[in-house]
Every structure is written in structure tokens, then in C-alpha cells.
Design an enzyme around this catalytic site. Structure first.
Site, PDB file in Angstrom:
ATOM      1  N   ARG A 208     -39.903  76.711  10.821  1.00 17.58           N
ATOM      2  CA  ARG A 208     -39.140  75.760  11.648  1.00 17.58           C
ATOM      3  C   ARG A 208     -40.050  74.578  11.963  1.00 17.58           C
ATOM      4  NH1 ARG A 208     -36.956  78.700  16.703  1.00 17.58           N
ATOM      5  NH2 ARG A 208     -35.507  79.673  15.243  1.00 17.58           N
TER       6      ARG A 208
ATOM      7  N   ARG B 148     -40.471  74.845  23.398  1.00 13.63           N
ATOM      8  CA  ARG B 148     -39.954  74.629  22.027  1.00 13.63           C
ATOM      9  C   ARG B 148     -39.568  73.159  21.797  1.00 13.63           C
ATOM     10  NH1 ARG B 148     -37.965  79.406  19.717  1.00 13.63           N
ATOM     11  NH2 ARG B 148     -39.233  81.158  20.412  1.00 13.63           N
TER      12      ARG B 148
ATOM     13  N   LYS C  36     -40.212  82.308  25.395  1.00 16.01           N
ATOM     14  CA  LYS C  36     -39.901  80.933  24.972  1.00 16.01           C
ATOM     15  C   LYS C  36     -39.406  80.091  26.152  1.00 16.01           C
ATOM     16  CE  LYS C  36     -36.726  82.558  22.076  1.00 16.01           C
ATOM     17  NZ  LYS C  36     -35.521  82.803  21.248  1.00 16.01           N
TER      18      LYS C  36
ATOM     19  N   LYS D 131     -37.337  76.165  26.967  1.00 16.90           N
ATOM     20  CA  LYS D 131     -36.617  75.097  26.283  1.00 16.90           C
ATOM     21  C   LYS D 131     -36.246  73.953  27.223  1.00 16.90           C
ATOM     22  CE  LYS D 131     -34.853  78.228  22.832  1.00 16.90           C
ATOM     23  NZ  LYS D 131     -33.690  78.844  22.183  1.00 16.90           N
TER      24      LYS D 131
ATOM     25  N   CYS E  16     -24.986  87.869  16.633  1.00 20.49           N
ATOM     26  CA  CYS E  16     -25.473  88.850  17.617  1.00 20.49           C
ATOM     27  C   CYS E  16     -25.504  88.167  18.983  1.00 20.49           C
ATOM     28  CB  CYS E  16     -26.857  89.380  17.213  1.00 20.49           C
ATOM     29  SG  CYS E  16     -28.238  88.385  17.777  1.00 20.49           S
TER      30      CYS E  16
HETATM   31 FE1  SRM Z   1     -32.360  81.534  18.169  1.00 17.53          FE
HETATM   32  C1  SRM Z   1     -34.070  84.416  17.803  1.00 17.53           C
HETATM   33  C2  SRM Z   1     -32.203  81.135  14.859  1.00 17.53           C
HETATM   34  C3  SRM Z   1     -31.373  78.332  18.636  1.00 17.53           C
HETATM   35  C4  SRM Z   1     -31.620  82.252  21.419  1.00 17.53           C
HETATM   36  N1  SRM Z   1     -33.093  82.568  16.598  1.00 17.53           N
HETATM   37  C5  SRM Z   1     -33.808  83.731  16.661  1.00 17.53           C
HETATM   38  C6  SRM Z   1     -34.333  84.121  15.276  1.00 17.53           C
HETATM   39  C7  SRM Z   1     -35.685  83.514  15.108  1.00 17.53           C
HETATM   40  C8  SRM Z   1     -34.297  85.625  14.959  1.00 17.53           C
HETATM   41  C9  SRM Z   1     -35.541  86.427  15.218  1.00 17.53           C
HETATM   42  O1  SRM Z   1     -36.093  86.391  16.331  1.00 17.53           O
HETATM   43  O2  SRM Z   1     -35.935  87.144  14.292  1.00 17.53           O
HETATM   44  C10 SRM Z   1     -33.266  83.399  14.385  1.00 17.53           C
HETATM   45  C11 SRM Z   1     -33.706  83.026  12.983  1.00 17.53           C
HETATM   46  C12 SRM Z   1     -32.537  83.087  12.042  1.00 17.53           C
HETATM   47  C13 SRM Z   1     -32.833  82.570  10.704  1.00 17.53           C
HETATM   48  O3  SRM Z   1     -32.693  83.343   9.721  1.00 17.53           O
HETATM   49  O4  SRM Z   1     -33.167  81.402  10.568  1.00 17.53           O
HETATM   50  C14 SRM Z   1     -32.839  82.278  15.313  1.00 17.53           C
HETATM   51  N2  SRM Z   1     -32.000  79.991  16.966  1.00 17.53           N
HETATM   52  C15 SRM Z   1     -31.883  80.050  15.622  1.00 17.53           C
HETATM   53  C16 SRM Z   1     -31.307  78.772  15.061  1.00 17.53           C
HETATM   54  C17 SRM Z   1     -31.830  78.411  13.673  1.00 17.53           C
HETATM   55  C18 SRM Z   1     -29.773  78.906  15.061  1.00 17.53           C
HETATM   56  C19 SRM Z   1     -29.019  77.887  14.266  1.00 17.53           C
HETATM   57  O5  SRM Z   1     -28.143  78.362  13.528  1.00 17.53           O
HETATM   58  O6  SRM Z   1     -29.234  76.694  14.376  1.00 17.53           O
HETATM   59  C20 SRM Z   1     -31.688  77.798  16.185  1.00 17.53           C
HETATM   60  C21 SRM Z   1     -33.040  77.200  15.998  1.00 17.53           C
HETATM   61  C22 SRM Z   1     -33.406  76.335  17.150  1.00 17.53           C
HETATM   62  C23 SRM Z   1     -34.655  75.512  16.956  1.00 17.53           C
HETATM   63  O7  SRM Z   1     -34.647  74.668  16.067  1.00 17.53           O
HETATM   64  O8  SRM Z   1     -35.581  75.676  17.740  1.00 17.53           O
HETATM   65  C24 SRM Z   1     -31.697  78.748  17.368  1.00 17.53           C
HETATM   66  N3  SRM Z   1     -31.700  80.458  19.763  1.00 17.53           N
HETATM   67  C25 SRM Z   1     -31.226  79.181  19.720  1.00 17.53           C
HETATM   68  C26 SRM Z   1     -30.532  78.864  20.929  1.00 17.53           C
HETATM   69  C27 SRM Z   1     -29.784  77.568  21.222  1.00 17.53           C
HETATM   70  C28 SRM Z   1     -30.636  76.546  21.928  1.00 17.53           C
HETATM   71  O9  SRM Z   1     -31.841  76.701  22.086  1.00 17.53           O
HETATM   72  O10 SRM Z   1     -30.047  75.542  22.342  1.00 17.53           O
HETATM   73  C29 SRM Z   1     -30.584  79.995  21.721  1.00 17.53           C
HETATM   74  C30 SRM Z   1     -29.881  80.183  23.086  1.00 17.53           C
HETATM   75  C31 SRM Z   1     -30.563  79.463  24.196  1.00 17.53           C
HETATM   76  C32 SRM Z   1     -31.627  80.313  24.806  1.00 17.53           C
HETATM   77  O11 SRM Z   1     -32.738  80.295  24.312  1.00 17.53           O
HETATM   78  O12 SRM Z   1     -31.308  81.044  25.750  1.00 17.53           O
HETATM   79  C33 SRM Z   1     -31.339  80.985  20.989  1.00 17.53           C
HETATM   80  N4  SRM Z   1     -32.827  83.050  19.415  1.00 17.53           N
HETATM   81  C34 SRM Z   1     -32.363  83.183  20.696  1.00 17.53           C
HETATM   82  C35 SRM Z   1     -32.773  84.468  21.195  1.00 17.53           C
HETATM   83  C36 SRM Z   1     -32.456  85.046  22.601  1.00 17.53           C
HETATM   84  C37 SRM Z   1     -33.496  84.692  23.591  1.00 17.53           C
HETATM   85  C38 SRM Z   1     -33.269  85.383  24.901  1.00 17.53           C
HETATM   86  O13 SRM Z   1     -33.379  84.743  25.928  1.00 17.53           O
HETATM   87  O14 SRM Z   1     -32.990  86.578  24.905  1.00 17.53           O
HETATM   88  C39 SRM Z   1     -33.480  85.107  20.145  1.00 17.53           C
HETATM   89  C40 SRM Z   1     -34.115  86.508  20.163  1.00 17.53           C
HETATM   90  C41 SRM Z   1     -35.419  86.530  20.891  1.00 17.53           C
HETATM   91  O15 SRM Z   1     -35.995  85.518  21.271  1.00 17.53           O
HETATM   92  O16 SRM Z   1     -35.890  87.658  21.066  1.00 17.53           O
HETATM   93  C42 SRM Z   1     -33.479  84.190  19.045  1.00 17.53           C
HETATM   94 FE1  SF4 Z   2     -29.629  84.143  16.499  1.00 16.05          FE
HETATM   95 FE2  SF4 Z   2     -28.450  86.524  16.533  1.00 16.05          FE
HETATM   96 FE3  SF4 Z   2     -27.516  84.561  15.018  1.00 16.05          FE
HETATM   97 FE4  SF4 Z   2     -29.804  85.765  14.405  1.00 16.05          FE
HETATM   98  S1  SF4 Z   2     -27.736  86.658  14.422  1.00 16.05           S
HETATM   99  S2  SF4 Z   2     -29.428  83.581  14.322  1.00 16.05           S
HETATM  100  S3  SF4 Z   2     -30.679  86.061  16.454  1.00 16.05           S
HETATM  101  S4  SF4 Z   2     -27.567  84.633  17.258  1.00 16.05           S
END
Ligand code: SRM
Ligand code: SF4
Length: 569
Positions: A83, A152, A217, A219, A483
Site C-alpha cells: 500500500r 495511516r 492503527k 486514521k 467481513c
Molecule cells: Fe481495511 C484490515 C483492505 C480501509 C478497517 N484492510 C485490512 C486488510 C489489510 C486485511 C488484513 O489485515 O489482512 C485488507 C487487505 C485486503 C487486500 O487484499 O488488499 C484491508 N482496508 C482495505 C482497503 C484496501 C479496502 C478497499 O477496498 O479499499 C482500504 C485501504 C485503505 C488505505 O489505503 O489505507 C481499507 N479498513 C479500511 C477502512 C476505511 C477507512 O479507513 O476509511 C476501515 C474502517 C475504518 C476503521 O479503521 O475503523 C478498515 N481493515 C480494517 C480493519 C478493522 C480495524 C478495527 O478497528 O477492528 C482491519 C482488520 C485489522 O486491522 O485487524 C482491516
Molecule cells: Fe477488509 Fe474484511 Fe474486506 Fe478484507 S474482507 S478487505 S478485512 S472488510
């Protein structure tokens, strides 16, 4: 409790394994160099996998072939996601070309625009990681702090060229990103063959974060009402610009937003940020740094499911937080100023600014840019980048703006768009325009159900229903995730679908159109057919009985499908 007392108390609580890994890692070095050099496996040991996140990369495996490889006693088909850090999502054509080169040379021939205004590479093999990182550096970007327990990518309202206000906000996103960036000498050493600047890691320091960084994390986002295109209330820390006499007079401060939950664990929940006051522009960085410090000192380091800032706030209370913040600042926040949001999405299509330049917001479903037999978007954007004299803007809704196009260059860009079969967003319906989906299968290790690959199928079934009800142009927000981690901010959608198991989703309804109200669970564990059967009659009901200007999310509450909560701010 003072910070000193907090640190003493923290020591008494058993810390999570992740905290120990960070502490032992010598500022995020761990054994990454050795793990990369091991060519017996395509993976890295788990502790190094965790540290790699701080370097902006995640180990993944192709989940489509996981069981077959297991059956054949082969190791999973490992690869890495990278990323990029891109505050405010801005990129020049030369940078685009360099980033595109990385996708073709070292990744899976695709670029994935994310919900945080940057892009990801998928399918990078371990042996290509270093070259990919060097390629990103060549594009004058890096991936420091794109993932990991740090601040982030800072997101910001999306088109700085439409007015000086946007420009100003974008400058703040860069300043915030710089101020909160970890030093991370390890990144330069490992990926860019930098010299070891500190003789011993013990001599190294992370002045803001310390050796164990944040508990989780963090944000930050900046919004410019009436557009809430970054979903400011989903951010740990949000700044809402208040404009007086066409100038940014300051920012309302919102704290404690977050989406991540775990199915059937009531101790986890999505939360909207609370607006706690107003600060002047010159106070912004000081406020951000101190909010981060409070989370560093008081966030839960024993349980990662309870470690986000939203839980720190709910455990201790907003009054406690505000008092702690003001004590550290040595001054008081002013009362929050009135503001109003009207939308969350991007206005797709062409816009002309006051200076006569054009900007085109391209609708990119799920943010995936690749060449397929039907489309040639990766090649198309490469061709556009080769002639474009303005820049590119990524949005927090997985779309892309080709910004600052001169009148005389517009026909050239239009011709290239046509040749590469870009969709005419003008013909997109209101649901498609406002649809987001996360990545999910096959790369995301946490996915429970399809998301990105399912969204077009779902839209193809919902759009005829909307058309029949004469609602095809009506804007309705749809957020789909594989999820409950909430990466496409599903708990803010007027319609939210959250994967539970293959082909099964939780259906949420009633989110606020402008991102100011969470939705509520309507049905649990429903299939695609059941979703269509449930939504069809509600859509028809909405078509018949909606009030003038009433949004779908408001209607489902008024019509009694779910209990009324609150109106949006
Ligand atoms: Fe996310 C974890 C993709 C925005 C909440 N997110 C992940 C991971 C890295 C899975 C992992 O931990 O193994 C995903 C990678 C998937 C892949 O194959 O690429 C992933 N998140 C994404 C992206 C690519 C989604 C998208 O389709 O665009 C976004 C990348 C953002 C970036 O460029 O930085 C992305 N993730 C978000 C957002 C939205 C936002 O930030 O506005 C959220 C919800 C807001 C928040 O943080 O509360 C988000 N991602 C999570 C979480 C849950 C965190 C929590 O508080 O529990 C995880 C899991 C974790 O961190 O354990 C996660
Ligand atoms: Fe994020 Fe869950 Fe989607 Fe993976 S399946 S990119 S952790 S919302």
C-alpha cells in the site's frame, strides 16, 4: 491519571504478543532481512509478517487455490500486497507512469484504488518485494505508515483545484502526514539499501511514537462541508473545515470514529466520531499530535480488539478525554461551530473550475484498474498520463480524478478515454455511483464472503428493480464488505452488506446519506436471492411513498422497517 501513572499502570497489564514483537524488533527491523533472503519459502515468519505491515506490506495467499494446494501438500500461493502512502491522494502524471510500471513489472498487472485515497499492489512475490519498493521510491512515494500501528494515510476532500479552499485543505493533509510520520530508518535500510545511520538501534528514537508505536492503527481525515466524501465520522480523528468569508477559519474536531467489529462480539462496534470543539488552523498540528499521544499512552495494549481509539474514549469518557487533551495543550478548545453535510460520494463526470480548467472524476467500480477483454483501463490511464499536463487525484470512494485539463487538451483526453472503453459515468445509475466494496477474495486473509467480485453481480440484479421503480437516477449509498472489519465503511451505507460466510451476508439499512448516522441490522445471514427478495419491496415502497427529497436511509426508518435513531447533523 497523569501520563506517568498511565505508563506505570500499563506495565502491570499483560501486553499482547504484538506489543512484545514491536518492542523486540529494534524499531521494526526484526529479522526481515533474513526472511526476505530465505528462498525456500514464499512466506515470512509471523512476527516479521506483523512488522512488515509498518513497512506498508501484508503477506497474503491466493485463497482461490488455498484448499487445492493444501490437498496437494504444497505451501499456500503466497504473495504480498503493498500500500502506497499518498496524503490527500495526489499524484503527477510522471508519478502515475512510474507507479504503473511497478504494477506491470512486479505485481499482478493491476492497481487498486482504496477507500483511503491511495493505491495498492497485489500479487507481489517475496523475491520481487524489494524491486517493487524501489519502484515506488522511483515514483517519489513510499509505503511507510501505509499500514501498521501508526497514523495511516491522511485523507482529504478530493479536488484541491476547484477552489483555493480545497488547495488549503490538501496542504493540511500533507502537513499532518509529515508531522505524524514515524522516522523508520529500518525502512530505508531494508528496502532502499540505506546506510545504517544509528550505530546501534538503541541509539535510535521515535520521538512521537516510542519503541512500541501506537496500540493500534490510527486514521485522520479532513472534510469540507457540505461534502463528506471522506466519511469524516469514520476517522479516529476528523477535522471539519469551517469557512468564513471564503477562508478556512478553523476546524471542528471529531474524535473516536471507527468501523471495525467482530461478528457476535458485542464488545466490538462501529462508532461515529463525536465533535468536541473548534480549533484555529495554526492549532491543528498541535491538537493532532496530542490526540495521538493520548491514544499512545492510554490505548489498550493487552487486547487488540479493544485497542482502537474509540474504545479508549468510551472506557474513559469524552469529558475525561477533553480534559486530558486541554491539559496537554495548555489551552481550551472553542465551542464547535455549526456545519452541515449533504453527501458522501464523488460527483462523477466533468467539472469546470473558476479558472477555466476541466476535471474529470472517473467512476472506477471497487477501485480496480486492470486490462480485461472488455476494458483497458490500466493501459488507458498510462496513455493519458503520457500526455496529461495536470495531475491525478485519488478519492476516498475508490474513484480517480484526472485533474487540471486545459480546454484545448480536453478532446485528446476524451479520445483516449473512448479508445480504452472507459465507462460513461453519466450513464451510471444512482446506486452504482454511490457503491463501494472492499477487496475481500481472493487476496484478503480475513475475507469471509465475496465483495469486490460480487458487487457487479449484485448491482446487475438491483438496477432493474430500481429502473422499474423509476429510481435509477436516485442516489442511494451501498457499501459491501467481505467481513465485519468494515474496510468499505459498510456501517455508514444506506444499504450495508457485511460478509458472514461464503454467499451469506448481514443486511444493514438506514444509514445517513451524508455519513452522519450508522445503519442498523435488518437481516442476518441472508443469501443473494434473499437480499433481492427483501430489498425489492422496500425499494418499491420507497418509490411510492417517499417524501420530496427524502433519502432511502431516512425512509426505511420513517416507514418503520427499523427503529428511528437520530437525524444527521
Ligand atoms: Fe481495511 C484490515 C483492505 C480501509 C478497517 N484492510 C485490512 C486488510 C489489510 C486485511 C488484513 O489485515 O489482512 C485488507 C487487505 C485486503 C487486500 O487484499 O488488499 C484491508 N482496508 C482495505 C482497503 C484496501 C479496502 C478497499 O477496498 O479499499 C482500504 C485501504 C485503505 C488505505 O489505503 O489505507 C481499507 N479498513 C479500511 C477502512 C476505511 C477507512 O479507513 O476509511 C476501515 C474502517 C475504518 C476503521 O479503521 O475503523 C478498515 N481493515 C480494517 C480493519 C478493522 C480495524 C478495527 O478497528 O477492528 C482491519 C482488520 C485489522 O486491522 O485487524 C482491516
Ligand atoms: Fe477488509 Fe474484511 Fe474486506 Fe478484507 S474482507 S478487505 S478485512 S472488510
Amino acid at each position: 491519571m497523569t501520563r506517568k501513572e498511565a505508563l506505570t499502570t500499563e506495565k502491570q497489564v499483560p501486553r499482547s504478543e504484538e506489543e512484545a514483537i514491536k518492542e523486540r524488533s529494534a524499531y521494526l527491523r526484526g529479522q526481515i532481512v533474513e526472511a526476505l533472503a530465505d528462498d525456500v519459502t514464499g512466506s515470512v515468519p509471523a512476527p516479521d509478517g506483523m512488522l512488515l505491515k509498518f513497512h506498508g506490506t501484508y503477506q497474503q495467499d491466493d485463497r482461490d487455490v488455498r484448499s487445492e494446494r493444501l490437498r496437494q501438500k504444497l505451501e499456500p500461493a503466497y504473495s504480498f500486497m503493498i500500500r502506497v502512502r499518498m496524503p490527500g491522494g495526489v499524484c503527477t502524471p510522471a508519478q502515475w507512469l512510474a507507479l504503473d510500471e511497478v504494477a506491470r513489472q512486479h505485481a499482478d498487472y493491476s492497481l487498486r484504488l482504496t477507500t483511503r485515497q491511495t493505491l495498492q499492489y497485489h500479487g507481489v512475490l517475496k523475491r520481487k518485494l524489494k524491486a517493487a519498493m524501489a519502484g515506488i521510491k522511483h515514483a517519489l512515494f513510499d509505503s511507510i505508515a501505509a499500514c501498521g500501528d501508526v497514523n495511516r494515510n491522511v485523507v482529504c476532500h478530493n479536488n484541491p483545484w476547484l477552489s483555493p479552499l480545497h488547495d488549503e485543505l490538501h496542504a493540511w493533509s500533507r502537513r499532518l502526514s509529515d508531522a505524524l510520520l514515524p522516522k523508520m530508518r529500518a525502512y530505508h535500510e531494508i528496502w532502499l539499501d540505506g546506510e545504517k545511520v544509528a550505530a546501534e538501534p538503541e541509539e535510535e528514537q521515535e520521538p512521537l511514537y516510542g519503541a512500541t508505536y501506537l496500540p493500534r492503527k490510527f486514521k485522520i481525515g479532513l472534510a469540507l462541508p457540505p461534502h463528506n466524501d471522506i466519511d469524516v465520522f469514520a476517522q479516529d480523528l476528523g477535522f471539519i473545515a469551517i469557512v468564513v468569508d471564503k477562508k478556512v477559519a478553523g476546524f471542528n474536531v471529531s474524535v473516536g470514529g471507527g468501523m471495525g467489529t467482530t461478528h457476535n462480539d458485542l464488545a466490538t462496534y462501529p462508532r461515529l466520531g463525536d465533535v468536541i470543539g473548534f480549533v484555529l488552523p495554526e492549532q491543528l498540528l498541535e491538537v493532532a499530535e496530542n490526540v495521538v499521544r493520548i491514544q499512545r499512552d492510554f490505548g489498550d495494549r493487552s487486547n487488540r480488539k479493544h485497542a482502537r481509539f474509540k474504545y479508549t474514549l468510551d472506557d474513559r469518557g469524552l469529558d475525561w478525554f477533553k480534559a486530558e487533551l486541554e491539559e496537554r495543550l495548555g489551552w481550551r478548545l472553542q465551542a464547535a461551530r455549526p456545519f452541515r453535510f449533504e453527501s458522501t460520494g464523488d460527483p462523477l463526470g466533468w467539472v469546470r473550475d473558476g479558472r477555466g480548467q476541466w476535471h474529470l472524476t472517473l467512476g472506477v467500480l471497487s477501485g480496480r484498474l486492470r486490462d480485461t477483454p472488455e476494458t483497458a483501463w490500466l493501459s488507458g490511464l498510462r496513455a493519458i498520463a503520457a500526455v496529461h499536463q495536470g495531475d491525478f487525484r485519488l478519492t476516498a470512494n475508490q474513484n480517480l480524478i484526472i485533474a487540471r485539463i486545459d480546454e484545448q487538451q480536453k478532446p485528446t483526453i476524451e479520445k483516449l478515454l473512448d479508445e480504452h472503453r472507459f465507462p460513461d459515468a453519466g450513464r451510471w445509475g444512482g446506486l452504482r455511483r454511490n457503491a463501494l466494496s472492499c477487496v475481500a477474495f481472493p487476496t484478503c486473509g480475513l475475507a469471509m464472503a465475496e465483495s469486490e467480485r460480487w458487487l457487479p453481480i449484485l448491482l446487475a440484479r438491483l438496477e432493474p428493480i430500481l429502473k422499474k421503480a423509476r429510481l435509477e437516477k436516485t442516489a442511494i449509498t451501498l457499501r459491501v464488505t467481505g467481513c465485519p472489519n468494515g474496510c468499505a465503511r459498510p456501517f455508514l451505507g444506506e444499504i450495508g452488506l457485511v460478509g458472514k460466510a461464503p454467499g451469506r451476508y448481514k443486511l444493514y439499512l438506514g444509514g445517513g446519506f451524508a455519513g452522519g448516522r450508522l445503519n442498523q441490522l435488518y437481516r442476518d445471514g441472508v443469501s443473494e436471492d434473499e437480499i433481492i427478495a427483501l430489498l425489492g419491496p422496500i425499494i418499491e415502497h420507497y418509490a411510492k411513498e417517499r417524501q420530496r427529497g427524502e433519502h432511502f436511509g431516512d425512509f426505511v426508518l420513517r416507514a418503520g422497517y427499523l427503529p428511528e435513531t437520530h437525524a444527521e447533523p
